[in-house]
Scaffold this motif. Structure first.
Motif, short mmCIF file in Angstrom:
data_model
loop_
_atom_site.label_atom_id
_atom_site.label_comp_id
_atom_site.label_asym_id
_atom_site.label_seq_id
_atom_site.Cartn_x
_atom_site.Cartn_y
_atom_site.Cartn_z
N LEU A 212 0.83 -1.20 0.00
CA LEU A 212 0.00 0.00 0.00
C LEU A 212 0.87 1.25 0.00
CD1 LEU A 212 -2.74 1.45 0.29
CD2 LEU A 212 -2.52 1.16 2.77
N ALA A 213 1.92 1.25 0.81
CA ALA A 213 2.79 2.43 0.88
C ALA A 213 3.48 2.68 -0.45
CB ALA A 213 3.83 2.22 1.99
N PHE A 214 3.89 1.63 -1.15
CA PHE A 214 4.56 1.83 -2.44
C PHE A 214 3.59 2.36 -3.49
CE2 PHE A 214 6.37 0.46 -6.50
CZ PHE A 214 7.65 0.98 -6.38
N ARG A 215 2.32 1.87 -3.47
CA ARG A 215 1.33 2.37 -4.43
C ARG A 215 1.05 3.85 -4.22
NH1 ARG A 215 -1.90 -2.17 -3.13
NH2 ARG A 215 -3.37 -0.74 -2.12
N ARG A 216 1.09 4.30 -2.97
CA ARG A 216 0.75 5.68 -2.66
C ARG A 216 1.99 6.57 -2.48
NH1 ARG A 216 -4.09 6.99 -0.26
NH2 ARG A 216 -2.97 8.24 1.28
N TYR A 217 3.17 6.00 -2.69
CA TYR A 217 4.39 6.73 -2.36
C TYR A 217 4.54 7.99 -3.20
CZ TYR A 217 9.24 7.43 -0.96
OH TYR A 217 10.40 7.95 -0.44
N PHE A 218 4.18 7.92 -4.48
CA PHE A 218 4.37 9.06 -5.38
C PHE A 218 3.11 9.89 -5.54
CE2 PHE A 218 7.42 5.80 -6.65
CZ PHE A 218 8.60 6.51 -6.56
N ARG A 219 2.19 9.78 -4.60
CA ARG A 219 0.97 10.59 -4.59
C ARG A 219 0.93 11.41 -3.31
NH1 ARG A 219 -2.58 9.71 -8.47
NH2 ARG A 219 -4.22 10.74 -7.27
N LEU A 220 0.45 12.64 -3.43
CA LEU A 220 0.39 13.54 -2.28
C LEU A 220 -0.94 13.40 -1.57
CD1 LEU A 220 1.89 16.69 -4.04
CD2 LEU A 220 3.10 15.06 -2.58
N ALA A 221 -0.92 13.36 -0.25
CA ALA A 221 -2.15 13.25 0.54
C ALA A 221 -1.88 13.76 1.94
CB ALA A 221 -2.63 11.80 0.59
N LYS A 222 -2.84 14.48 2.48
CA LYS A 222 -2.69 15.00 3.84
C LYS A 222 -2.80 13.88 4.87
CE LYS A 222 -3.86 19.87 3.56
NZ LYS A 222 -2.53 20.23 4.09
N VAL A 223 -3.68 12.93 4.61
CA VAL A 223 -3.90 11.82 5.54
C VAL A 223 -3.34 10.56 4.91
CG1 VAL A 223 -5.60 10.47 6.81
CG2 VAL A 223 -5.97 12.92 6.45
N ARG A 224 -2.47 9.89 5.61
CA ARG A 224 -1.82 8.67 5.12
C ARG A 224 -2.43 7.45 5.81
NH1 ARG A 224 1.05 8.88 0.45
NH2 ARG A 224 2.05 10.91 0.28
N LYS A 225 -2.92 6.50 4.99
CA LYS A 225 -3.46 5.25 5.54
C LYS A 225 -2.35 4.27 5.89
CE LYS A 225 -7.77 5.55 2.91
NZ LYS A 225 -8.67 4.89 1.93
N GLU A 226 -1.22 4.37 5.18
CA GLU A 226 -0.13 3.43 5.41
C GLU A 226 0.70 3.86 6.60
OE1 GLU A 226 1.32 6.38 2.30
OE2 GLU A 226 -0.54 5.47 3.00
N SER A 227 1.46 2.94 7.16
CA SER A 227 2.25 3.25 8.35
C SER A 227 3.49 4.06 7.97
CB SER A 227 2.68 1.95 9.05
OG SER A 227 3.60 1.24 8.24
N LEU A 228 3.98 4.83 8.93
CA LEU A 228 5.18 5.64 8.71
C LEU A 228 6.39 4.74 8.50
CD1 LEU A 228 6.67 8.36 8.71
CD2 LEU A 228 6.82 8.19 11.21
N LEU A 229 6.45 3.62 9.22
CA LEU A 229 7.58 2.71 9.09
C LEU A 229 7.69 2.18 7.66
CD1 LEU A 229 9.89 1.06 10.26
CD2 LEU A 229 8.21 -0.67 10.96
N ALA A 230 6.56 1.85 7.04
CA ALA A 230 6.58 1.34 5.67
C ALA A 230 7.11 2.39 4.71
CB ALA A 230 5.18 0.89 5.26
N ARG A 231 6.70 3.65 4.88
CA ARG A 231 7.19 4.72 4.01
C ARG A 231 8.68 4.96 4.22
NH1 ARG A 231 4.26 8.15 1.34
NH2 ARG A 231 5.56 9.94 1.88
N LEU A 232 9.13 4.91 5.47
CA LEU A 232 10.55 5.11 5.74
C LEU A 232 11.40 3.99 5.15
CD1 LEU A 232 10.46 6.45 9.41
CD2 LEU A 232 10.69 7.75 7.29
N LEU A 233 10.88 2.78 5.17
CA LEU A 233 11.62 1.66 4.58
C LEU A 233 11.75 1.83 3.06
CD1 LEU A 233 10.30 -1.47 6.52
CD2 LEU A 233 12.59 -0.48 6.59
N ILE A 234 10.68 2.32 2.42
CA ILE A 234 10.75 2.55 0.97
C ILE A 234 11.74 3.67 0.66
CG2 ILE A 234 9.42 3.32 -1.03
CD1 ILE A 234 7.00 1.94 0.21
#
Length: 377
Positions: free
Chosen positions: A13-35
């Motif tokens: 989920l984090a990778f699918r949304r990584y290149f899209r801007l959003a104020k509210v993130r459904k994915e975890s911060l840890l997943a985004r930091l790993l990417i």
């Protein structure tokens, strides 16, 4: 040791949304930091490989460690820059950037360039302070600066091309989904038409008034459905009229076993949305909720605007979770899947269809982003 399935889903989920801007993130911060860490490792590795093959000077451990440290600094500066933009910009501006166009291309090109330039300068200063010596950066010479600008332009063009291809695939997917809708409707309509005409015919002699009323609803339904299929978007008021004609037709067939009401705010009625999103939900309530219940029940259709979204609710007090699988009819089972695919293609993850079953019946709630719905002229 394998990654737990739940966290694997978070990463996906984090990778699918990584290149899209959003104020509210459904994915975890840890997943985004790993990417982000993955990108921080990938780019220095690629540059070191190029240097190893084509470079004039051999690599040493210090230069390798410095490259990776610089890569992490730049990657997290880009991550922070985008997150700061999400915090500062309004949602409408983020939606326009996600939609593409020259402004989006300029934004998504300048942000990495500025972060890379700032990261290189900052890393040079920090490394120089640590080593107590002057550290050269690509900006210390015209040749280095020109290389940086050339590589930035190349990466920007590649990014623009990949984004263009992605949006082209999305447009083709939307066309394919809409074509599937037409095929699905072509499957459902003949059975519904034949059954309705047979019902009208059976009422002509014993109850001519009911037959005439049913024929009027049937005509209204055909007019509304055929008109909706000719447009890419239609007013919600037209969708509600289609649902009203369908329910009126079914009420004559089911008699007192079916009751319904439809309510919508003027703001909601004025919005435009893809055709035939509401009618399958109403039909689902009849077929799976009320037809199998001896005493019948009520269908409640409601449309309103809340929290920057258009909400469409279809609720019935039918069998709900107690319903049993019924004989499959053409199109049924595909309708809800088709709706989810259509709204995902048009609106991404900002739209959703929720289906809730309990002992009191079924609730279908369709949520669409308000700012992406074209208002009525």
């Amino acid at each position: 040791m394998s990654t737990p399935p739940r966290f694997a889903d978070e990463l996906q989920l984090a990778f699918r949304r990584y290149f899209r801007l959003a104020k509210v993130r459904k994915e975890s911060l840890l997943a985004r930091l790993l990417i982000t860490s993955g990108f921080a490792l990938a780019f220095p590795t690629g540059l070191l490989a190029v240097t190893l093959v084509f470079g004039a000077r051999p690599l040493n451990l210090a230069s390798v460690l410095a490259s990776y440290a610089c890569g992490f600094l730049i990657a997290f500066m880009i991550h922070g820059g985008y997150r700061l933009s999400e915090r500062l910009l309004p949602q409408s501006a983020l939606d326009r950037l996600n939609a593409g166009g020259w402004r989006a291309g300029l934004f998504f090109s300048l942000m990495p360039m500025l972060c890379i330039a700032s990261g290189l300068l900052l890393f040079g200063q920090l490394l120089g302070w640590w080593m107590q010596a002057r550290v050269e950066t690509p900006f210390d010479s015209p040749q280095g600066l020109s290389r940086f600008l050339f590589l930035s332009l190349v990466f920007a063009l590649v990014g623009w091309y990949l984004d263009h291809q992605h949006r082209r695939r999305q447009a083709l997917q939307l066309l394919a989904t809409e074509a599937q809708l037409l095929r699905l409707q072509a499957q459902i309509e003949p059975h519904f038409l034949f059954n309705s005409l047979a019902a009208v015919q059976s009422l002509i002699k014993p109850a001519p008034d009911r037959a005439l009323e049913m024929l009027e609803h049937f005509t209204d339904y055909l007019r509304a459905s055929l008109s909706a299929l000719r447009e890419d978007n239609c007013p919600l008021a037209a969708e509600l009229q289609l649902a009203r004609s369908y329910l009126g037709l079914m009420q004559i067939r089911m008699g007192e076993r079916l009751r319904f009401d439809i309510e919508a705010t003027p703001q909601a009625e004025a919005l435009r949305l893809p055709p035939l999103l509401l009618q399958p939900l109403v039909e689902n309530a009849i077929v799976h909720g009320l037809e199998g219940k001896d005493e019948g029940g009520k269908v409640h259709v409601r449309a309103w605007v809340q929290d920057r979204h258009l909400l469409l609710e279809v609720r019935d007090d039918g069998l709900g979770s107690q319903s049993r699988p019924r004989r499959a009819r053409p199109g049924h089972g595909l309708a809800l899947k088709n709706i989810r695919e259509r709204i995902a293609t048009r609106y991404g993850e900002r739209a959703e269809l929720q289906l809730t079953l309990d002992e009191q019946g079924c609730q279908a709630l369709l949520r669409l982003p308000l700012d992406l719905l074209e208002p009525k002229p």
